[in-house]
Design a protein around this motif. Structure first.
Motif, PDB file in Angstrom:
ATOM      1  N   SER A  47      31.471  44.065 -68.278  1.00 16.42           N
ATOM      2  CA  SER A  47      32.785  43.202 -68.397  1.00 16.42           C
ATOM      3  C   SER A  47      33.687  44.074 -67.494  1.00 16.42           C
ATOM      4  O   SER A  47      34.237  45.324 -68.071  1.00 16.42           O
ATOM      5  N   GLY A  48      33.998  43.158 -66.707  1.00 17.68           N
ATOM      6  CA  GLY A  48      35.758  44.003 -65.552  1.00 17.68           C
ATOM      7  C   GLY A  48      34.406  45.367 -64.910  1.00 17.68           C
ATOM      8  O   GLY A  48      35.397  45.477 -63.906  1.00 17.68           O
ATOM      9  N   SER A  49      33.785  45.359 -64.413  1.00 17.69           N
ATOM     10  CA  SER A  49      33.250  45.890 -63.784  1.00 17.69           C
ATOM     11  C   SER A  49      32.401  45.885 -61.673  1.00 17.69           C
ATOM     12  O   SER A  49      32.838  46.447 -61.224  1.00 17.69           O
ATOM     13  N   GLY A  50      33.350  44.576 -61.463  1.00 18.78           N
ATOM     14  CA  GLY A  50      33.494  43.973 -60.436  1.00 18.78           C
ATOM     15  C   GLY A  50      32.263  43.475 -59.868  1.00 18.78           C
ATOM     16  O   GLY A  50      32.100  42.972 -58.858  1.00 18.78           O
ATOM     17  N   GLU A  52      31.515  40.675 -59.596  1.00 17.53           N
ATOM     18  CA  GLU A  52      32.582  38.758 -58.690  1.00 17.53           C
ATOM     19  C   GLU A  52      32.257  39.479 -57.005  1.00 17.53           C
ATOM     20  O   GLU A  52      32.183  38.860 -56.784  1.00 17.53           O
ATOM     21  N   TRP A 230      36.714  54.165 -70.787  1.00 22.58           N
ATOM     22  CA  TRP A 230      36.982  53.390 -69.751  1.00 22.58           C
ATOM     23  C   TRP A 230      36.498  51.482 -70.416  1.00 22.58           C
ATOM     24  O   TRP A 230      35.591  50.823 -68.934  1.00 22.58           O
ATOM     25  N   GLY A 232      37.153  48.807 -70.843  1.00 28.88           N
ATOM     26  CA  GLY A 232      37.194  47.907 -70.113  1.00 28.88           C
ATOM     27  C   GLY A 232      36.748  47.467 -68.697  1.00 28.88           C
ATOM     28  O   GLY A 232      37.311  46.725 -68.119  1.00 28.88           O
ATOM     29  N   ASN A 233      36.469  48.612 -68.288  1.00 31.08           N
ATOM     30  CA  ASN A 233      36.364  49.136 -67.218  1.00 31.08           C
ATOM     31  C   ASN A 233      37.644  48.841 -65.983  1.00 31.08           C
ATOM     32  O   ASN A 233      38.718  48.949 -65.966  1.00 31.08           O
ATOM     33  N   ARG A 235      39.504  46.428 -64.509  1.00 34.21           N
ATOM     34  CA  ARG A 235      40.526  45.330 -65.588  1.00 34.21           C
ATOM     35  C   ARG A 235      41.428  46.072 -66.244  1.00 34.21           C
ATOM     36  O   ARG A 235      42.252  46.456 -66.104  1.00 34.21           O
ATOM     37  N   GLN A 236      40.678  46.969 -67.368  1.00 35.11           N
ATOM     38  CA  GLN A 236      41.257  47.799 -68.826  1.00 35.11           C
ATOM     39  C   GLN A 236      42.411  48.920 -67.167  1.00 35.11           C
ATOM     40  O   GLN A 236      43.134  48.857 -68.012  1.00 35.11           O
ATOM     41  N   LYS A 238      43.206  48.614 -64.674  1.00 30.38           N
ATOM     42  CA  LYS A 238      44.617  48.259 -63.947  1.00 30.38           C
ATOM     43  C   LYS A 238      45.003  47.850 -64.497  1.00 30.38           C
ATOM     44  O   LYS A 238      47.037  47.810 -63.692  1.00 30.38           O
ATOM     45  N   ASN A 239      45.303  46.804 -65.950  1.00 23.39           N
ATOM     46  CA  ASN A 239      46.329  46.820 -66.858  1.00 23.39           C
ATOM     47  C   ASN A 239      47.599  47.831 -67.169  1.00 23.39           C
ATOM     48  O   ASN A 239      48.278  47.654 -67.613  1.00 23.39           O
TER      49      ASN A 239
END
Length: 401
Positions: A47-50, A52, A230, A232-233, A235-236, A238-239
């Protein structure tokens, strides 16, 4: 190969993909090469690895690029309405169906449908999806009329679908139909120096968007970021960068500031090559210690019961002069101070002291687990390897509310 490299570079620019790690470039290359061939594709990754980005690449580089592209988050649609969302429904087919409605498969005819979190689909919906993949046919909810659609399906998941198949949560035949071509998106901690490139980009974007002084990173800060797992990959990351860009605008970010911005649980700190094995070792060690704690507490209770029983029959015990577990413990606890490193104790005192120590350790383990998981009892119970019922009992027992 040079043409493919040029297309990869073009795709990165078009979809704002940052990074040069071999695993990332390989995933982009696979998406470009499979795009013109009308096969189903399964995109996997944390999840959060891109994930999409890859169905968009497949759609834009394929023959369907001028038709509709629809992205569906299967995990965000309630089970009771998922069939209606995907396949449509007829008027009056269920309460609230005041008119007929087209589903995504009818809307996207000729185009591409991206099914994100496909593992969340109910088994009944999986059967409908399999029929679409095999024959291009589907039925609207409440209809007996077979309809045809011509769509390309790209699915994505962060779940191990083979394991889900073994558990009976995902259809095996559907898995093989979806995974004709597989694209594995690398985790952020496996992408090496991409982390620093992405962090700089996020910092620059934030400064431009909110008109703040940009932050920069020290070498020690980058080293800490490269060592962190990481979970959350992207996404994490970036936060974390946006948090630093807001509160430390214009600063050179230090290692200490990076560490403060990371979650309290530092278990993510590891080298990329050994992060998975270290995490597995940590989990096994924690489970073993937790089991030992409860085992020790049980043995203390048994010893206490044995002592009480022997004390009640003390006269008879000494008359027969037969050894017991309590007499051995009594002799042990009466050894000189230098032998045990403590003052001389009798058995009841030692037993109570040890029991209290175990209770204190157990209380602290529960407290820390709740703190790490921000009060989420289910998550804390999973971390400790105990049931939700047990953790509620422990919270009441130790007055942790």
């Amino acid at each position: 190969m040079s043409d493919l490299s040029a297309e990869i570079k073009q795709a990165k620019q078009r979809f704002s993909i940052i990074g040069n790690s071999p695993a990332l470039l390989n995933a982009i290359g696979r998406a470009i090469r499979v795009a013109p061939i009308d096969l189903s594709v399964l995109v996997t990754g944390e999840s959060g690895s891109g994930k999409e980005f890859f169905p968009k690449i497949i759609h834009q580089y394929g023959a369907r690029k001028h038709k509709k592209y629809i992205a569906v988050n299967c995990g965000a649609i309630p089970e009771g309405t998922i069939d209606s969302e995907l396949f449509g429904h007829e008027k009056g087919s269920f309460t609230g169906a005041i008119s007929a409605r087209k589903g995504y498969f009818e809307e996207a005819d000729g185009g591409t449908i991206f099914l994100d979190e496909v593992a969340e689909l109910p088994l009944t919906t999986q059967a409908r999806l399999l029929r679409v993949l095999e024959t291009g046919e589907f039925l609207k909810v409440g209809s007996s009329e077979v309809q045809k659609t011509n769509v390309r399906i790209v699915a994505a998941t962060n779940v191990d679908l083979i394991h889900a198949v073994k558990q009976g949560k995902f259809r095996e035949d559907l898995y093989y139909r979806l995974s004709t071509i597989k694209i594995e998106v690398p985790n952020l901690h496996d992408r090496g120096d991409d982390i620093t490139l992405i962090a700089r980009k996020f910092a620059s974007d934030f400064a431009q968007k909110y008109m703040t002084a940009p932050i920069t990173f020290s070498e020690e800060a980058f080293k800490a970021m490269l060592l962190y797992r990481w979970p959350g990959n992207v996404r994490q990351l970036k936060n974390v960068v946006e948090q630093l860009a807001l509160f430390d605008a214009g600063s050179v970010i230090s290692r200490e500031q990076i560490m403060e911005a990371l979650p309290l649980d530092r278990s993510g700190l590891s080298t990329p090559a050994t992060s998975q094995s270290n995490q597995q070792g940590y989990e096994k060690e924690r489970e073993m210690l937790w089991k030992m704690l409860f085992s020790l507490k049980g043995e203390i209770s048994e010893l206490k019961a044995a002592f009480n029983a022997s004390e009640r029959n003390e006269d008879d015990y000494f008359h027969r002069q037969k050894p017991s577990a309590s007499s051995g413990l009594n002799a042990l606890m009466k050894l000189p101070h230098n032998s045990l490193g403590e003052e001389e104790h009798n058995v009841p005192g030692a037993d109570t002291s040890l029991s209290e120590s175990v209770d204190a350790t157990e209380k602290e383990a529960v407290r820390l687990a709740l703190e790490r998981n921000k009060g989420n009892k289910k998550a804390a119970a999973d971390e400790l390897g105990i049931s939700l019922r047990t953790i509620y009992r422990k919270i009441n027992e130790f007055n942790l509310d």
